[in-house]
Design a protein around this motif. Structure first.
Motif, short mmCIF file in Angstrom:
data_model
loop_
_atom_site.label_atom_id
_atom_site.label_comp_id
_atom_site.label_asym_id
_atom_site.label_seq_id
_atom_site.Cartn_x
_atom_site.Cartn_y
_atom_site.Cartn_z
N MET A 116 0.85 -1.21 0.00
CA MET A 116 0.00 0.00 0.00
C MET A 116 0.88 1.25 0.00
O MET A 116 0.60 2.21 -0.72
N HIS A 117 1.94 1.23 0.80
CA HIS A 117 2.87 2.36 0.83
C HIS A 117 3.51 2.57 -0.54
O HIS A 117 3.62 3.70 -1.02
N SER A 118 3.94 1.49 -1.18
CA SER A 118 4.60 1.58 -2.48
C SER A 118 3.67 2.17 -3.54
O SER A 118 4.09 3.01 -4.35
N ILE A 119 2.43 1.75 -3.53
CA ILE A 119 1.44 2.29 -4.49
C ILE A 119 1.21 3.78 -4.20
O ILE A 119 1.21 4.61 -5.12
N LEU A 120 1.04 4.12 -2.94
CA LEU A 120 0.82 5.51 -2.55
C LEU A 120 2.04 6.38 -2.91
O LEU A 120 1.89 7.51 -3.39
N ALA A 121 3.24 5.86 -2.72
CA ALA A 121 4.46 6.60 -3.06
C ALA A 121 4.53 6.85 -4.57
O ALA A 121 4.94 7.94 -5.01
N THR A 122 4.11 5.88 -5.35
CA THR A 122 4.10 6.05 -6.80
C THR A 122 3.09 7.12 -7.21
O THR A 122 3.39 7.98 -8.04
N VAL A 123 1.90 7.08 -6.61
CA VAL A 123 0.89 8.10 -6.89
C VAL A 123 1.42 9.48 -6.50
O VAL A 123 1.28 10.45 -7.26
N ALA A 124 2.05 9.58 -5.33
CA ALA A 124 2.60 10.86 -4.87
C ALA A 124 3.67 11.37 -5.82
O ALA A 124 3.71 12.57 -6.13
N ALA A 125 4.52 10.49 -6.31
CA ALA A 125 5.58 10.89 -7.24
C ALA A 125 5.00 11.41 -8.55
O ALA A 125 5.42 12.45 -9.07
N VAL A 126 4.02 10.70 -9.09
CA VAL A 126 3.38 11.13 -10.34
C VAL A 126 2.68 12.48 -10.14
O VAL A 126 2.83 13.40 -10.95
N LEU A 127 1.93 12.60 -9.05
CA LEU A 127 1.27 13.88 -8.76
C LEU A 127 2.30 14.99 -8.57
O LEU A 127 2.08 16.13 -8.99
#
Length: 151
Positions: free
Chosen positions: A80-91
């Motif tokens: 879940m953290h990894s997915i959220l980190a990816t979303v944060a990076a793209v945003l």
């Protein structure tokens, strides 16, 4: 002791502090200070990512070394953290693009969402770090796919 995870964690925590200061600056209408702290936060986040990538390629990823009954909950939390980190990076990239192209209306709309997701990612990343290196003894080092999937 491998110092790279500690240096990486310091970078990401300082990134979040810089972005919090930057967010406060824009709310006070201090545009130059906002820009400085947000770019500083971005540079620190990039340093984290580079450090993490180098550690992963050169040394490997650290497996969870805690008790067996916590492995599955840890793996779910890590994913879940990894997915959220990816979303944060793209945003983050989108938000920066809006700033650099002077699309400030769009930047103003997406920026708060980006920084809040970044804060959540930072907190969940701190939890992962604490579980991997502080609360429990570090597990063995392995390739990223084994660490991520817990195999």
């Amino acid at each position: 002791m491998n110092a790279i995870p500690y240096i990486n964690e310091a970078c990401i925590l300082l990134s979040a502090v810089s972005m919090a200061i930057g967010w406060r600056q824009i709310r006070a209408k201090r545009m130059q200070a906002h820009k400085f702290f947000m770019l500083l936060g971005t540079v620190l986040a990039a340093l984290f990512f580079i450090g993490y990538a180098v550690k992963t390629v050169v040394i490997g990823d650290t497996m969870f070394g805690g008790p067996a009954p916590l492995r599955t909950p840890y793996q779910i939390f890590l994913q879940m953290h990894s997915i959220l980190a990816t979303v944060a990076a793209v945003l983050g990239i989108v938000t920066l693009r809006f700033a650099f192209t002077a699309a400030f209306g769009k930047h103003k709309k997406i920026g708060p969402w980006t920084v809040v997701i970044w804060f959540i990612t930072t907190i969940s990343g701190l939890a992962v770090f604490l579980m991997l290196y502080v609360i429990f003894p570090p597990g063995p080092t392995t390739n990223v796919f084994h660490a991520w999937f817990g195999k």
